[in-house]
Scaffold this motif. Structure first.
Motif, short mmCIF file in Angstrom:
data_model
loop_
_atom_site.label_atom_id
_atom_site.label_comp_id
_atom_site.label_asym_id
_atom_site.label_seq_id
_atom_site.Cartn_x
_atom_site.Cartn_y
_atom_site.Cartn_z
N ASP A 179 -31.06 47.99 15.86
CA ASP A 179 -29.64 47.50 15.39
C ASP A 179 -29.11 46.16 15.05
OD1 ASP A 179 -28.23 49.88 14.81
OD2 ASP A 179 -27.55 50.45 16.21
N ARG A 248 -23.68 44.31 11.01
CA ARG A 248 -22.61 44.90 11.79
C ARG A 248 -20.43 44.76 12.08
NH1 ARG A 248 -24.44 42.79 16.17
NH2 ARG A 248 -26.24 45.19 16.63
N HIS A 251 -16.10 48.34 15.78
CA HIS A 251 -16.41 49.97 16.27
C HIS A 251 -17.91 50.07 15.89
CE1 HIS A 251 -12.09 50.67 16.49
NE2 HIS A 251 -12.51 50.65 15.22
N HIS A 252 -19.14 49.39 16.64
CA HIS A 252 -20.58 49.44 15.91
C HIS A 252 -20.99 50.01 14.98
CE1 HIS A 252 -20.23 47.76 20.12
NE2 HIS A 252 -19.11 49.00 20.54
#
Length: 401
Positions: A179, A248, A251-252
């Motif tokens: 990520d 991104r 809330h991720h």
């Protein structure tokens, strides 16, 4: 609007991957892909198809002028998510979309299926039955609700897999599950120094609310650009600007953007039609008309002076991939893919126009067996010309290595 993260420096290891001759390398990649099989060659040789159309277009039925895919082959159909999370099989690529003759999409898809049959070592009679089923499915599209397109086992499995997919599935497949950044490998290259700043600024100014399905449930979202890389993807479009951008949000949540240069369509447009002159706007207009699941979550703009269109890739977006076919499987798939393309055309026509158009097609389908239909004659001619071109391509590719 996205927020710019501190990604001005190239990621670790990027310095070791300097591709100064990007265009030359991508041309070699494209040639290698096209040499893999006759079916792969058909997918990558769109110009050859359009050259054939210039000579034979008058021999095809002339349908109402509507938005068509322009490059309707197997690899350009698949599962697409809408903004509410629903999934349907639709056309998923619109680089060549124009307002044109709907018969062109049928011929292109027929050629793609026929070349897949040849690559599967199936007898010629399979191709004949396949084209009958393709045309029958197209004509009967009005009787097939969009959600029922998955009744073919292959399409049913595709929809089932797509509905279950989540972000971690997409991350694992596309960029090794990280990520924090996109990988740097044979698919993702470092951007040139001048490109990087322009790409990051472009992504920073995007309205993400129009691209991602989940932002509507969380109010106005703030997105941060995490990373961007040159994306080696597709075949016929290799060599044009294409960028992957990783973002991104709150809330991720993560988003992967596909930013692609829009170029002039080689597909022939119908005369006396009005289309956007900006190629990116043309692509989005065609997508909205043909495949709303995709078209409704696309945007366009200018990147480094080039028109580009953008889509946020959903985990549910999946290409239809068929490595080999059986005779029975081919007939079912042809019927349902014909119905999907038929629905994409029918939704743009008045009922009377659709009835008249399919009546013309039905008349050709009822022709005697010793009088080949336009679809059979077109696909057979195209198969022959593409087979010769494929062998010549393989020879030139082998000698150049």
């Amino acid at each position: 609007m996205a927020r710019l993260a501190d990604v001005s420096a190239p990621p670790p290891g990027a310095a070791a991957m300097k591709f100064s001759d990007r265009a030359g390398y991508l041309e070699r990649v494209r040639n290698r892909k096209m040499a893999e099989s006759p079916h792969a060659f058909v997918r990558g040789s769109t110009s050859l198809f359009y050259e054939w159309l210039q000579k034979h277009d008058q021999g095809l039925p002339q349908g109402p002028a509507i938005w068509i895919c322009g490059d309707c082959h197997l690899g350009n159909l698949g599962a697409l998510a809408d903004l509410e999370g629903g999934v349907a099989i639709q056309i998923r690529d619109f680089d060549q979309t124009v307002i044109g003759n709907p018969a062109h999409d049928l011929v292109r898809l027929g050629l793609s299926l026929a070349s897949a049959i040849r690559s599967s070592d199936l007898p010629g009679v399979t191709t004949a039955h396949m084209l009958d089923n393709l045309l029958a499915g197209y004509i009967e599209a009005r009787a097939v609700p969009s959600g029922a397109a998955g009744r073919s086992d292959d399409l049913k499995k595709l929809i089932k897999r797509a509905v279950r997919r989540r972000w971690h599935n997409l991350a694992t497949e596309r960029f090794e599950g990280s990520d924090g950044a996109l990988p740097r490998n044979r698919r993702f290259w470092p951007l040139h120094r001048g490109e990087r700043g322009k790409v990051l600024s472009f992504c920073h100014n995007l309205n993400m609310l129009a691209l991602t399905p989940d932002t509507a449930h969380h109010g106005k979202a703030t997105w941060k650009v995490v990373d961007a890389a040159y994306w080696i993807k597709g075949c016929s479009s290799l060599g044009h600007l294409r960028v992957a951008a990783l973002l991104r949000g709150k809330h991720h949540r993560m988003a992967l953007l596909d930013v692609k240069e829009a170029t002039a369509a080689a597909a022939p447009a119908a005369p006396h039609t009005s289309m956007p002159k900006n190629h990116a706007e043309r692509v989005i207009a065609g997508a909205k008309a043909i495949s709303p699941n995709l078209g409704d979550r696309m945007a366009c703009g200018l990147l480094d002076g080039k028109p580009v269109f953008v889509r946020a890739i959903s985990p549910q977006d999946m290409k239809l991939e068929i490595d080999s076919l059986t005779g029975e499987q081919t007939q079912t798939i042809a019927h349902h893919l014909g119905a999907i393309v038929g629905l994409s055309h029918r939704q743009q026509m008045e009922d009377a126009a659709w009835q008249s158009w399919t009546k013309d097609l039905r008349r050709t389908a009822d022709a005697k067996a010793d009088a080949p239909t336009w679809l059979w004659a077109s696909v057979v001619d195209l198969l022959a010309s593409h087979e010769l071109a494929y062998l010549d391509h393989c020879r030139r590719f082998a000698l150049a290595k």
